[in-house]
Design an enzyme around this catalytic site. Sequence first.
Site, PDB file in Angstrom:
ATOM      1  N   ASP A  54      26.994   7.099 -30.110  1.00  0.00           N
ATOM      2  CA  ASP A  54      27.862   8.369 -30.061  1.00  0.00           C
ATOM      3  C   ASP A  54      28.886   8.209 -31.168  1.00  0.00           C
ATOM      4  OD1 ASP A  54      28.944  11.056 -28.748  1.00  0.00           O
ATOM      5  OD2 ASP A  54      30.667   9.324 -28.785  1.00  0.00           O
ATOM      6  N   TYR A  59      36.403  10.822 -35.297  1.00  0.00           N
ATOM      7  CA  TYR A  59      36.608   9.107 -35.317  1.00  0.00           C
ATOM      8  C   TYR A  59      36.857   8.703 -36.652  1.00  0.00           C
ATOM      9  CZ  TYR A  59      34.674   9.684 -30.658  1.00  0.00           C
ATOM     10  OH  TYR A  59      34.652   9.971 -29.061  1.00  0.00           O
ATOM     11  N   LYS A  84      29.823  15.733 -32.011  1.00  0.00           N
ATOM     12  CA  LYS A  84      30.872  16.546 -31.319  1.00  0.00           C
ATOM     13  C   LYS A  84      31.243  17.816 -32.458  1.00  0.00           C
ATOM     14  CE  LYS A  84      32.114  12.842 -28.310  1.00  0.00           C
ATOM     15  NZ  LYS A  84      31.685  11.681 -29.208  1.00  0.00           N
ATOM     16  N   PHE A 236      36.554   0.732 -19.713  1.00  0.00           N
ATOM     17  CA  PHE A 236      37.632  -0.157 -19.380  1.00  0.00           C
ATOM     18  C   PHE A 236      39.004   0.477 -19.266  1.00  0.00           C
ATOM     19  CE2 PHE A 236      34.384  -2.681 -21.868  1.00  0.00           C
ATOM     20  CZ  PHE A 236      33.731  -3.228 -20.808  1.00  0.00           C
ATOM     21  N   SER A 238      40.818   2.196 -21.502  1.00  0.00           N
ATOM     22  CA  SER A 238      41.361   1.986 -22.575  1.00  0.00           C
ATOM     23  C   SER A 238      42.090   0.346 -22.819  1.00  0.00           C
ATOM     24  CB  SER A 238      42.853   2.576 -22.856  1.00  0.00           C
ATOM     25  OG  SER A 238      42.417   4.163 -22.882  1.00  0.00           O
ATOM     26  N   GLY A 239      41.417  -0.503 -21.978  1.00  0.00           N
ATOM     27  CA  GLY A 239      41.513  -1.831 -22.245  1.00  0.00           C
ATOM     28  C   GLY A 239      42.063  -2.630 -20.841  1.00  0.00           C
TER      29      GLY A 239
END
Length: 337
Positions: A54, A59, A84, A236, A238-239
């Site tokens: 993706d 990005y 997208k 996750f 964001s971590g």
Amino acid sequence: MPGFERRRIGQTDLEVTTLGLGGASLAGIFSAVPADQARATIARALEMGITYVDTAPQYGLGLSEHLMGEVLRDQARRPVISTKVGRLLRPVAPARQDKGNWAHPLPFDQHYDYSYDAVMRSFEDSLQRLGLDRVDIVYVHDIGTMTHGTDDNRRLWAQLESGGYKALRELRDGGVVRAIGLGVNEWEILMDAFALGDWDVFLLAGRYTLLEQTSLEPFLATCLKRQASVVIGGPFNSGILVGSDTFDYAKAPAHIVTKVRAIDAICRDFGVPLPAAALQFPLAHPAVCTVLPGPRSPAELDAILDWWKTPIPDGLWTALADKGLLTPGTPIPGGTA
């Protein structure tokens, strides 16, 4: 190489591995990723048998699509590819650029537009940045009040409603792409999307994870009824579920930290790394077709693959449910929470 289960996307003939590769981190969100390292990570994912990748214009402001395309063009068998629409990129002098969270983006600014013409333009621009003749899935990106606020989102939703959705239907019904959906961080807007029309797949980030199951009802239940699949991004959160103090792209509040510690304690009781449980958790839901982490290097990808292969006793999920750490009704192996 690890074996991957494959699942079908909605009612399409597309099948993807239950582990995919997200392209945001590779484009240098928060900190830079060397281009060679990014390309090596993509190549490693394909080598290991991952068949879904993706990306998006946002990005790295075009960088992720360039990097993806450089690797994918050399593949004898390409994976399923999604990108997208909803942002158009316009050239800007670097000194005047709003880089956002991107360390070294390409010299563009982003302009939100979900209209018919903008969707078609965005799609064509993505093909050019990728250097490919096709993508398989197109998502409407980041529409919703979390990104735009109430008033602006009302205006932008009207663009999608009056023209953008028509463009997506034309792309899919004409066989140019094989599936359409939305890629967002808030499940509520996806219920509005169901009212607008029919969709094949949604990319939902952060809202159905080991830490949070807010989208369970009514969204995921509606996906089953409407035969739409869900790709889980941000497994996750964001971590926070891999040891950082970040949740939803900001410092985690105290109640989130407390809950993570409680989940981690149960994982330790069963000898399971917390990230392994986080990665595998979403797939117990029948609407979910794949989980989409975002490694920044081949080494990070290899760590993810190790977590992916970690056996998890059914008792771990039951223990989480018994402690009230999962929302009642959450599917887990062998039953529900």
